[in-house]
Motif scaffolding. Structure first.
Motif, PDB file in Angstrom:
ATOM      1  N   ARG A 135       0.787  -1.354  -0.082  1.00 17.19           N
ATOM      2  CA  ARG A 135       0.026   0.025  -0.049  1.00 17.19           C
ATOM      3  C   ARG A 135       0.903   1.152  -0.111  1.00 17.19           C
ATOM      4  NH1 ARG A 135      -5.580  -0.281   3.325  1.00 17.19           N
ATOM      5  NH2 ARG A 135      -6.509  -2.300   2.228  1.00 17.19           N
ATOM      6  N   LEU A 136       0.366   2.070  -0.513  1.00 14.19           N
ATOM      7  CA  LEU A 136       0.873   3.555  -0.639  1.00 14.19           C
ATOM      8  C   LEU A 136       0.058   4.576  -0.299  1.00 14.19           C
ATOM      9  CD1 LEU A 136       3.924   4.623  -1.670  1.00 14.19           C
ATOM     10  CD2 LEU A 136       2.665   5.333  -4.006  1.00 14.19           C
ATOM     11  N   VAL A 137       0.398   5.372   0.707  1.00 16.61           N
ATOM     12  CA  VAL A 137      -0.481   6.207   1.375  1.00 16.61           C
ATOM     13  C   VAL A 137      -0.173   7.908   0.736  1.00 16.61           C
ATOM     14  CG1 VAL A 137      -1.249   7.185   3.521  1.00 16.61           C
ATOM     15  CG2 VAL A 137      -0.670   4.906   3.251  1.00 16.61           C
ATOM     16  N   ALA A 138      -1.172   8.348   0.413  1.00 22.20           N
ATOM     17  CA  ALA A 138      -0.925   9.805  -0.187  1.00 22.20           C
ATOM     18  C   ALA A 138      -1.810  10.913   0.678  1.00 22.20           C
ATOM     19  CB  ALA A 138      -1.392  10.100  -1.562  1.00 22.20           C
ATOM     20  N   THR A 139      -1.228  11.847   1.169  1.00 23.07           N
ATOM     21  CA  THR A 139      -1.937  12.925   1.689  1.00 23.07           C
ATOM     22  C   THR A 139      -2.263  14.073   0.771  1.00 23.07           C
ATOM     23  OG1 THR A 139      -1.084  12.768   4.028  1.00 23.07           O
ATOM     24  CG2 THR A 139      -1.930  14.731   3.473  1.00 23.07           C
ATOM     25  N   ILE A 140      -3.625  14.311   0.407  1.00 27.81           N
ATOM     26  CA  ILE A 140      -3.978  15.371  -0.703  1.00 27.81           C
ATOM     27  C   ILE A 140      -5.272  16.242   0.032  1.00 27.81           C
ATOM     28  CG2 ILE A 140      -3.095  13.863  -2.648  1.00 27.81           C
ATOM     29  CD1 ILE A 140      -6.121  13.056  -3.048  1.00 27.81           C
ATOM     30  N   THR A 141      -5.574  17.192  -0.591  1.00 30.15           N
ATOM     31  CA  THR A 141      -6.490  18.067  -0.235  1.00 30.15           C
ATOM     32  C   THR A 141      -7.951  17.212  -0.334  1.00 30.15           C
ATOM     33  OG1 THR A 141      -6.880  19.392  -2.086  1.00 30.15           O
ATOM     34  CG2 THR A 141      -5.272  20.335  -0.385  1.00 30.15           C
ATOM     35  N   GLY A 142      -8.988  17.606   0.300  1.00 31.70           N
ATOM     36  CA  GLY A 142     -10.205  17.322   0.127  1.00 31.70           C
ATOM     37  C   GLY A 142     -10.796  17.647  -1.159  1.00 31.70           C
ATOM     38  N   GLU A 143     -10.411  18.606  -1.565  1.00 24.34           N
ATOM     39  CA  GLU A 143     -10.763  19.317  -2.976  1.00 24.34           C
ATOM     40  C   GLU A 143     -10.236  18.460  -4.074  1.00 24.34           C
ATOM     41  OE1 GLU A 143     -10.442  23.491  -5.588  1.00 24.34           O
ATOM     42  OE2 GLU A 143      -9.668  23.279  -3.496  1.00 24.34           O
ATOM     43  N   SER A 144      -9.110  18.167  -3.916  1.00 17.75           N
ATOM     44  CA  SER A 144      -8.181  17.011  -4.738  1.00 17.75           C
ATOM     45  C   SER A 144      -8.852  15.869  -4.966  1.00 17.75           C
ATOM     46  CB  SER A 144      -6.884  16.921  -4.445  1.00 17.75           C
ATOM     47  OG  SER A 144      -6.143  18.161  -4.614  1.00 17.75           O
ATOM     48  N   THR A 145      -9.404  15.290  -3.621  1.00 17.61           N
ATOM     49  CA  THR A 145     -10.062  14.081  -3.781  1.00 17.61           C
ATOM     50  C   THR A 145     -11.270  14.196  -4.585  1.00 17.61           C
ATOM     51  OG1 THR A 145      -9.178  13.541  -1.539  1.00 17.61           O
ATOM     52  CG2 THR A 145     -10.954  12.331  -2.230  1.00 17.61           C
ATOM     53  N   ARG A 146     -12.182  15.262  -4.381  1.00 20.40           N
ATOM     54  CA  ARG A 146     -13.286  15.471  -5.102  1.00 20.40           C
ATOM     55  C   ARG A 146     -13.150  15.589  -6.627  1.00 20.40           C
ATOM     56  NH1 ARG A 146     -14.281  17.961  -0.295  1.00 20.40           N
ATOM     57  NH2 ARG A 146     -13.528  19.882  -0.806  1.00 20.40           N
ATOM     58  N   ALA A 147     -12.119  16.375  -6.938  1.00 20.91           N
ATOM     59  CA  ALA A 147     -11.831  16.703  -8.525  1.00 20.91           C
ATOM     60  C   ALA A 147     -11.567  15.614  -9.049  1.00 20.91           C
ATOM     61  CB  ALA A 147     -10.590  17.808  -8.442  1.00 20.91           C
ATOM     62  N   LEU A 148     -10.556  14.612  -8.705  1.00 28.72           N
ATOM     63  CA  LEU A 148     -10.158  13.568  -9.190  1.00 28.72           C
ATOM     64  C   LEU A 148     -11.285  12.276  -9.133  1.00 28.72           C
ATOM     65  CD1 LEU A 148      -6.404  13.089  -7.635  1.00 28.72           C
ATOM     66  CD2 LEU A 148      -7.243  13.933 -10.042  1.00 28.72           C
ATOM     67  N   GLY A 149     -12.284  12.623  -8.559  1.00 27.62           N
ATOM     68  CA  GLY A 149     -13.355  11.629  -8.475  1.00 27.62           C
ATOM     69  C   GLY A 149     -12.929  10.320  -7.517  1.00 27.62           C
TER      70      GLY A 149
END
Length: 264
Positions: free
Chosen positions: A156-170
């Motif tokens: 597993r690879l863990v990434a920390t991204i913004t919630g906005e990015s999570t939504r934008a990437l679907g």
């Protein structure tokens, strides 16, 4: 007048595996059984050919190229049955694709703006490490989300991204995504009882090759379960850790250094 030309590329599901250049490299490997001979046949450098093979195997649903004992500097190289099938199918599709493009004919000058717009949609990344995986979990936070990606080899690879990015990437559990990690963001450690780290990503792997430069060294790593990661560390670090081919190490990557992307 603007002639319409198409580029045929290969995907495994949502994963981009390669285009004609990589397929020809695979075909040359099948014919020669040698990575150096195949690289010369298609006009690639030896290192560039290995980088392409590592990327192909990382992004494919199963290995397409296998190497005999000897690592990146020795031994034979051959295609798996899946790799041979892929070359045959791609070439058949390429013939049909060429016929299709010829039928489309020629575009007028008024299509220039559309062609320029389509060109903006295409990009390449300088990140050496590119991994296809499936979103296993998303932990939402007030500002940032933690996304866990299961790689093809099971790690597993863990990434920390913004919630906005999570939504934008679907992004959602079960969705396929691509993880990018710069080689300079990969730290190396020697496993042992005294190794304690705060980094979320601690990937077990084996040193597959070391290429020294004037100051830094490029270290190729075989991840447990499959896949290759590249780290760039100082020569002093190589000496301090006594790194050598076949040595088991831990690849350490901060979650904030992992970039996620999707193909649509």
């Amino acid at each position: 007048m603007f002639e319409l030309k198409g580029m045929l590329s290969l995907h495994a599901g949502d994963r981009h595996v390669g285009g004609l250049d990589r397929i020809e490299l695979l075909a040359a490997i099948a014919e020669t059984g040698s990575i150096s001979a195949a690289a010369r046949a298609v006009g690639m450098s030896y290192k560039g050919a290995w980088d392409a093979i590592d990327a192909i195997n990382n992004l494919s649903d199963e290995p397409l190229v296998t190497r005999a004992t000897g690592g990146r500097r020795g031994g034979g190289t051959q295609l798996t049955a899946r790799g041979r099938q892929l070359v045959e199918v791609f070439r058949e599709v390429a013939v049909q694709h060429e016929r299709f493009m010829q039928q489309l004919g020629v575009l007028g000058a008024d299509s220039l703006r559309d062609l320029q717009l389509m060109r903006r949609f295409m990009f390449r990344t300088s990140a050496r490490n590119q991994f296809a995986g499936t979103v296993a979990a998303i932990h939402a936070g007030a500002v940032n989300d933690t996304v866990e990606l299961t790689l093809a080899g099971g790690q597993r690879l863990v990434a920390t991204i913004t919630g906005e990015s999570t939504r934008a990437l679907g992004l959602a559990v079960g969705r396929e995504a691509i993880a990018l990690v710069k080689a300079s963001s990969v730290l190396l450690g020697v496993p042992g009882p005294g190794l304690k780290l705060s980094a979320r990503n601690q990937l077990s792997c084996v040193v597959n090759g070391i290429e020294r430069g004037a100051v830094n060294a490029e270290v190729a790593l075989d991840l447990d379960g499959g896949g290759v990661m590249v780290a760039v560390v100082t020569n002093a670090s190589v000496d301090a850790l006594a790194l050598a081919e076949g040595q088991r190490v831990v690849a350490i990557v901060k979650a904030s250094s992992v970039i996620l992307g999707t193909t649509d």
